[in-house]
Design a protein around this motif. Structure first.
Motif, mmCIF file in Angstrom:
data_model
loop_
_atom_site.group_PDB
_atom_site.id
_atom_site.type_symbol
_atom_site.label_atom_id
_atom_site.label_comp_id
_atom_site.label_asym_id
_atom_site.label_seq_id
_atom_site.Cartn_x
_atom_site.Cartn_y
_atom_site.Cartn_z
ATOM 1 N N SER A 166 49.671 -45.272 -58.341
ATOM 2 C CA SER A 166 48.902 -44.178 -58.929
ATOM 3 C C SER A 166 49.343 -43.919 -60.377
ATOM 4 C CB SER A 166 49.003 -42.920 -58.071
ATOM 5 O OG SER A 166 50.320 -42.663 -57.727
ATOM 6 N N LEU A 167 48.354 -43.679 -61.207
ATOM 7 C CA LEU A 167 48.582 -43.622 -62.658
ATOM 8 C C LEU A 167 49.309 -42.354 -63.111
ATOM 9 C CD1 LEU A 167 45.335 -44.825 -64.444
ATOM 10 C CD2 LEU A 167 47.596 -45.926 -64.370
ATOM 11 N N ALA A 168 50.328 -42.549 -63.954
ATOM 12 C CA ALA A 168 51.023 -41.402 -64.552
ATOM 13 C C ALA A 168 51.851 -41.904 -65.721
ATOM 14 C CB ALA A 168 51.934 -40.734 -63.527
ATOM 15 N N THR A 169 52.133 -41.034 -66.659
ATOM 16 C CA THR A 169 53.057 -41.374 -67.744
ATOM 17 C C THR A 169 54.462 -41.015 -67.289
ATOM 18 O OG1 THR A 169 51.358 -40.834 -69.357
ATOM 19 C CG2 THR A 169 53.625 -40.918 -70.160
ATOM 20 N N GLN A 170 55.372 -41.999 -67.337
ATOM 21 C CA GLN A 170 56.751 -41.766 -66.877
ATOM 22 C C GLN A 170 57.626 -41.451 -68.084
ATOM 23 O OE1 GLN A 170 57.635 -42.789 -63.586
ATOM 24 N NE2 GLN A 170 55.988 -44.195 -63.019
ATOM 25 N N ILE A 171 58.416 -40.405 -67.989
ATOM 26 C CA ILE A 171 59.332 -40.050 -69.073
ATOM 27 C C ILE A 171 60.755 -39.984 -68.510
ATOM 28 C CG2 ILE A 171 59.915 -38.282 -70.805
ATOM 29 C CD1 ILE A 171 57.149 -39.430 -71.309
ATOM 30 N N SER A 172 61.678 -40.732 -69.126
ATOM 31 C CA SER A 172 63.087 -40.688 -68.695
ATOM 32 C C SER A 172 63.814 -39.667 -69.555
ATOM 33 C CB SER A 172 63.738 -42.061 -68.873
ATOM 34 O OG SER A 172 63.267 -42.926 -67.905
ATOM 35 N N GLU A 173 63.940 -38.467 -69.070
ATOM 36 C CA GLU A 173 64.549 -37.367 -69.826
ATOM 37 C C GLU A 173 65.045 -36.319 -68.838
ATOM 38 O OE1 GLU A 173 65.180 -36.275 -72.838
ATOM 39 O OE2 GLU A 173 63.853 -37.209 -74.312
ATOM 40 N N THR A 174 65.891 -35.431 -69.334
ATOM 41 C CA THR A 174 66.308 -34.276 -68.538
ATOM 42 C C THR A 174 65.524 -33.059 -69.027
ATOM 43 O OG1 THR A 174 68.522 -35.156 -68.242
ATOM 44 C CG2 THR A 174 68.262 -32.791 -67.922
#
Ligand SMILES: Cc1cc2nc3c(=O)[nH]c(=O)nc-3n(C[C@H](O)[C@H](O)[C@H](O)COP(=O)(O)OP(=O)(O)OC[C@H]3O[C@@H](n4cnc5c(N)ncnc54)[C@H](O)[C@@H]3O)c2cc1C
Length: 371
Positions: A66-74
């Motif tokens: 399923s489509l989503a923008t992934q962000i690696s952050e706190t």
């Protein structure tokens, strides 16, 4: 609602994302998580991942399409008036709808590196590497996590002392199964100390002192603390979302009209239930609550819990069977393999028994056969 932000990419966050898409949400989803590994199964960390042969990447969850923008952050802050979250780098992510699913962290006594906890894949990596050196270890806490760590440590050849007040696992599986598991632990060489650990201190360069509430002290070079978890609510402290320090939702996962919460962080409908299947079911319900409001179904599911320790697999469906003697439907405790039913609580459990979970659920709800 065109923009949904999900905080946390554990099982609750991922399930919320998939459910939003399955329910037809075609706007933009941003999912923000701070664990640099691809999403993995936490339950596997204290089970297979403490075995020397398992590749830790085997705990990785299957990819979701399923489509989503992934962000690696706190995520470090929330502004509910202007509807955005702030991440550590200072970036802001605006939302129409927010899903809070960023779990918990392990509680601990000290900051010393030889006090281990087990919450993340990195924790599992470090703990396993240390246990392979076969140190004497004190495990503080006799819930599922403590017992699974004790089990992994004995199988790796460590001298294990487990500190727990009362019968380990009793709160999770009731006295009958807990008694069976404690016996297996002792047979595997675990020394069970019935006491509360009142403090753990690094008393010398080589060892910890664990002070017990009965006045005794015990010592070991390594401690593993399995004393529960605390919700990751630091970034919500300045918001008006917390009630007495807790993130409380209604029965559809809603904290407000456009903010929902699910999984270990949430007091879902007033109760925090930090187990895998709850996180999944809560996330499905919360995704519905965000999209459909009062039209969404309320949380309704049969609770389910499992553990693997000392060569024993236990599955429990229904409320924790604290009281009443279970009726043994098939097998026997003596043989180490049994199917049990508690008519008082409509719960069922299996011990080392190949029973599909839906059948166990069905059994839990059925009337107990007369003894
Ligand atoms: C070792 C272990 C064994 C377990 N075994 C079992 C079992 O046998 N059976 C069972 O039912 N349950 C078990 N559980 C519990 C189960 O794993 C949890 O209930 C479940 O993982 C909760 O999922 P969650 O998505 O709510 O939280 P989490 O899995 O904790 O996911 C939260 C995510 O949010 C991220 N995050 C945290 N803070 C921030 C932030 N500020 N910004 C961005 N991202 C953030 C974290 O990195 C994490 O990826 C176990 C748990 C552990 C730790």
């Amino acid at each position: 609602m065109r923009e949904i932000v999900i905080v946390g990419h554990g099982i609750a966050g991922l399930t919320a994302k998939d459910t939003l898409r399955r329910q037809g949400f075609d706007g933009h989803i941003t999912i923000i998580g701070n664990d640099l590994h691809p999403p993995y199964s936490r339950p596997a960390l204290s089970k297979a991942a403490l075995s020397p042969t398992m590749d830790l990447s085997d705990t990785t969850l299957p990819p979701s399409s399923s489509l989503a923008t992934q962000i690696s952050e706190t995520v470090v802050g929330l502004n509910t008036d202007s509807q955005f979250v702030t991440v550590a780098s200072g970036d802001q992510y605006f939302y129409d709808g927010l899903v809070i699913a960023n779990g918990t962290h392990a509680r601990r006594f000290t900051d010393h590196e030889e006090e281990y906890t087990l919450r993340t894949r990195d924790d599992a990596q470090k703990l396993r590497a240390r246990l392979q050196e076969q140190p004497a270890i004190i495990v503080v806490g006799g819930g599922p996590l403590g017992m699974e760590i004790a089990s992994g440590a004995t199988s790796l050849g460590c001298d294990v002392t487990l500190v727990h007040q009362g019968l380990p696992m009793c709160a999770q599986v009731g006295p009958v199964i807990a008694g069976f598991l404690a016996q297996k632990a002792v047979e595997n060489g675990v020394k069970i100390v019935d006491a509360l650990a009142s403090s753990v201190t690094r008393s010398s360069a080589e060892q910890f002192t664990v002070e017990l509430d009965n006045g005794r002290e015990i010592y070991a070079p390594v401690v593993a603390s399995a004393i529960g978890d605390s919700p990751n609510i630091q970034w919500l402290q300045d918001s008006d979302l917390l009630t007495d320090g807790k993130l409380v939702t209604d029965s559809r996962g809603r904290v407000t009209d456009n903010i929902v919460a699910a999984g270990d962080i949430a007091c879902f409908n007033g109760i925090r239930t930090p187990i895998w299947t709850s996180a999944i079911e809560q996330a499905k319900t919360a995704a519905g609550g965000l999209l459909l409001g009062n039209e969404a179904p309320e949380l309704s599911f049969q609770s389910y819990f499992w553990t693997d320790q000392f060569g024993v697999n236990v599955k429990v469906s229904g409320p924790i069977p604290h009281n009443g003697t279970p009726h043994i439907i098939e097998g026997s405790l003596e043989s180490g393999s049994a199917l049990l039913h508690w008519s008082e609580s409509n719960s069922a459990a299996s011990i080392n028994y190949r029973i599909p979970v839906p059948r166990l659920h069905k059994l839990a709800k059925s009337l107990a056969p007369t003894a």
